[in-house]
Each structure stands twice: as C-alpha cells, then as structure tokens.
Write an enzyme that holds these catalytic residues in place. Structure first.
Site, PDB file in Angstrom:
ATOM      1  N   CYS A   1      18.225 -22.617 -14.307  1.00  0.00           N
ATOM      2  CA  CYS A   1      19.367 -23.484 -14.597  1.00  0.00           C
ATOM      3  C   CYS A   1      19.307 -24.038 -16.014  1.00  0.00           C
ATOM      4  O   CYS A   1      20.298 -24.582 -16.504  1.00  0.00           O
ATOM      5  CB  CYS A   1      19.455 -24.614 -13.583  1.00  0.00           C
TER       6      CYS A   1
ATOM      7  N   GLU B   1      19.673 -31.439  -8.124  1.00  0.00           N
ATOM      8  CA  GLU B   1      19.330 -30.738  -9.361  1.00  0.00           C
ATOM      9  C   GLU B   1      20.107 -29.430  -9.311  1.00  0.00           C
ATOM     10  O   GLU B   1      19.771 -28.519  -8.570  1.00  0.00           O
ATOM     11  CB  GLU B   1      17.814 -30.514  -9.453  1.00  0.00           C
TER      12      GLU B   1
END
Length: 477
Positions: A283, A249
């Site tokens: 993010c 991720e």
C-alpha cells in the site's frame, strides 16, 4: 516444504476440522496445501472463549506477557527458513523479500516484548482550583478487551504481527482472520503461540470465507476491530462495526518527488525498490514519480534502463526481483489499467506485458490525472513518471489524491523538507527515501481514504488499552 494440511486454531488449540481451503503456489498456480476453514459457529465459539479468557489476561503480570512474546521471537528464529519458504510459496514473494519479512516479524515481536513492561500511567495534578483542594488523580492503562483482527495477503506475517504482538503485550484476547490466499504464516504463528501458557481462549486464528466472517465486525463482544486491506472493504466494515473503535490501514497511490538537487543515481535505486519490490503489492509502493524538469531526462533514462533489466520469474530463485502477482485476475486488472492509460494518452516506456499472474515491471509517462494508474491504487508493478518546475506545485500534485498514507521527497533543502512535512496530507513524510520505507516501531498509518489510527507497537498498544482513572481525596487537607 509445506505440510500436507494445516489446522485452524480455536481457543489456543489446533483443530483439523476439514481441508476446505486450498492454498496455491502463486507462481505455478498449483494447489500446495489445504487448510481448515472455520464457519460462523466456530467463530462464535472463538469469541466466547476470548471473552472468558480476558479476565485471566487482565491479571497476567507484564513480565509473563513479555516471556510469551520472547518465546515467539525464539520460535520464529528457529523456524526462519520454514517461514520464509512458506511465504515465498503462498504469497509469490521473491525469496529475498520473504526473508526480509521474517526478519521484520521477529523485530515486531521483539519490540512488543520490550513495550509490554513499559505500559505505564501517570499521577495527575487535580488541584487546579480551590474546589479541587485535597484531590489527587492517577491513571493506568488497562486492556480494552477481546479484539478482532483481519489481516491482508501482501505481508501475511508482519501485518498479522502488528496486530497480534501488541495485543499480547497489552493483555488482550484476540481472534485473527488471516487472508484466505495466504493463511500459512499466521497459522505457524498460532502453532508457536500454542506452546505458551496463554490462558485458554486468549487467541484463535481462523481462516474463513468473507461471507462467513461477519461476526469479526458486528459482534459486540469484540471491543476493537483492526483491519488492514482495501479501502472499499475497510469503510464498509467500519459502518457495520457498531460502538467498538475501528483501526483501518487501507490503500494508497504513494507519490515520490525528486527535486533538482537530488542524487539521481541514489534516487533511481531507491525508487526502483519502492515501486517494484514484491511486484509493487504494497500500500506504500511508489506509484507516482514527480521529477524536477532540470533532471527529468537524466532520471528517466537511468530509471527505464534499470527497470528493463529487473529479473522476473520464479520467486524461489535467489536472483528474482519481480515475482507473480497474487492472482491471475489481479494481473489482468492491472494490465487493463495500463492499456487504458495508454489509450488515454500516456506513453509506455517499458513493460506492460502479462503472462498469467506475471506482469512485467511497467513505467508509464504522463498518464492522465484521472486514469486508474494515477487516481486509484495500482497494487502491482507499475509506476507513472511526470515532471515539475515548481516545488510548491509538486506538493499540490502529491495532495491531489484520495489517499494519504506516506510520501517520499528527495531533496537536500531543509526548508523544502519542512515545507513538505507541514503541507503534505499524509500520515508520514520520508525525506531522502521512498514512501515504501517502514520500520516497525514508528507510527504508521494514513489519512483520507488511507485509513484511521496508527500501527507501530506503542501506538497500537495505546489503541488496545483504556485509561482508568483513580481520584483520591485527602480530607481536611
């Protein structure tokens, strides 16, 4: 208040081996506490213990795994304020955001407790041809084995939880490396796990230097690696991981499209949250804002005015919205990117000033497509405004990115919503809200440079288990 020092957890036990890792208050930059740092020998010992524990975990019934997860939920609830205060200090996260993350930590373990007793199999019809007459198939999910976890600084509680909780639910031993800048939350999770009857070696939580952490990636005793962090590091780890599956991720430079039919006031409020909560250090923080030309001036005026009025300062203050970035060096990096964008033709609408690790909430207009603030992951309190006239063109601009994590689309047109869902090269499309929105049971992850695989408890459990088939032949059927 933080303790004077913290141990690491080796094979379920607290070990006060040293005080080599200094953890700073990210607002004052003062040393707040010290943490025991594991070396390669300790990591090797933890992996060996996990391998030994896996046999017992394979036999542990689901209801016992559920009880362990529920114990964690109860422990987190009892220590809610302590967890939030620690997060505020070690990560510089505004206290309201810190409380929100503790709530999500609790939610994530609750979901895992529910899913732990729902790991089912299936009876499969094999009689698809005369050759298979009398054969029946059935399969179950079994733990993949010891797992290696590396978690980041920006959500040190909940992103660790998204690895730890499904591992316990699935019955996998694990060794976790929390981020060196923010290890305290993970160690408190370890303290609560140590109160349970997990078999010895089922977990270790080991802050360590990056140089000493090679075994987390290369050791073949690990059967899965799950990493959350920067793309450069993530892809390097994948290349070194050998035969084990790797879940990544990674980063993003998330875009948000605001169409002409959007509720402007609502879009402004949500995008301010998406771009600037926890100083943009997410993010899926909104980085690129693409607004229809018919409403662009209205949106820009309202957006700039509200961003200018965001409260910056001490993250422990209830009124603070923008706290410090994780380090002075990160704030300096992003300050440089902002200056580069302006020199390249972008207009600075507000912000851009830095004081230590504090960087003002910044809005740029019409930054060059290849500027860092457009093409790279800013990971800080900056957004870039631009306009569009054609919805299809706006979608193409969203896709003109090396990343593909999530995107947000503000539109009331159901056909445009479906078109965005069909055409955007991202892991998730959020309609009527920002790409920064996430709930902890949904499949979450990206494509392209944003990673591989999906988090979200049920989806992580699928990665942490393997299908084991049994074929049964009935003679003379």
């Amino acid at each position: 208040m933080l303790a004077k020092s913290y141990p690491y957890y080796l094979a379920n036990k607290a070990v006060y081996a040293n005080e080599k890792l200094e953890v700073t208050n990210k607002y004052t930059q003062e040393v707040a506490t010290k943490v025991a740092l594991a070396d390669a020998n300790v990591i090797d010992e933890a992996i060996a213990a996990a391998e030994l524990a896996q046999g017992e975990l394979n036999k542990m019934p689901p209801y016992k795994r559920q009880q362990i997860l529920q114990h964690c939920v109860d422990g987190f609830q009892a220590r809610y304020d302590e967890l939030a205060d620690a997060l505020c200090l070690e990560a510089g996260k505004p206290i309201k955001d810190a409380r929100g993350e503790v709530t999500r930590l609790i939610d994530t373990f609750k979901i895992a407790a529910e899913e732990s007793v729902r790991i089912n199999g299936e009876v499969t019809n094999l009689e698809i041809t005369e050759r298979a007459k009398g054969y029946t198939g059935m399969y179950k999910h079994v733990p993949i084995g010891p797992c290696s976890f590396i978690s980041p600084f920006n959500f040190p509680l909940n992103l660790a939880a998204h690895k730890v909780a499904p591992a316990i639910a699935a019955g996998c031993a694990f060794v976790l490396k929390p981020a060196s800048r923010t290890p305290i939350g993970a160690l408190i999770i370890g303290e609560i796990l140590a109160e349970t009857d997990l078999p010895k070696g089922a977990f270790s939580i080991l802050p360590c230097s990056r140089d000493g952490a090679d075994l987390f990636t290369t050791d073949e005793r690990f059967k899965l690696l799950s990493f959350t962090g920067s793309p450069d590091v993530g892809w390097q780890l994948k290349a070194k991981a050998g035969k084990k599956p790797v879940i990544l991720e990674l980063g993003g430079n998330a875009a948000c499209v605001v169409d002409s039919d959007a509720d402007i006031d609502d879009a402004v409020e949500r995008i301010i949250f998406g771009a600037y909560y926890q100083s943009g250090q997410s993010c899926i923080s909104v980085q690129r804002i693409i607004v229809h030309e018919d409403i662009y001036d209205h949106f820009k005026t309202a957006f700039v005015e509200k961003v200018k009025n965001l409260v910056h300062g001490d993250p422990s203050d209830e009124n603070t919205f923008i706290g410090p970035m994780i380090s002075v060096s990160e704030a300096e990096r992003l300050e440089g990117w902002i200056k580069n964008a302006v020199e390249g033709g972008a207009k600075l609408l507000c912000g851009g000033e830095r004081d230590g690790a504090m960087l003002q909430a910044t809005i740029l207009e019409n930054a060059a497509p290849d500027s860092e603030v457009n093409a790279e992951e800013a990971f800080g309190p900056v957004s870039v405004l631009s306009s569009f006239s054609d919805f299809d063109e706006a979608l193409k601009r969203v896709n003109q990115s090396q990343f593909g994590l999530q995107a947000g689309i503000f539109t009331r047109d159901i056909y445009k919503a479906h078109k965005a869902w069909d055409e955007l090269e991202v892991g998730g499309v959020v309609i009527g809200d920002v790409p920064s929105w996430r709930v902890d049971n949904m499949p979450y992850g990206g494509v392209k440079e944003s990673g591989l695989g999906r988090e979200g408890i049920r989806y992580a459990i699928a990665d942490m288990t393997e299908i084991r088939l049994m074929v049964l032949r009935t003679p003379n059927k």
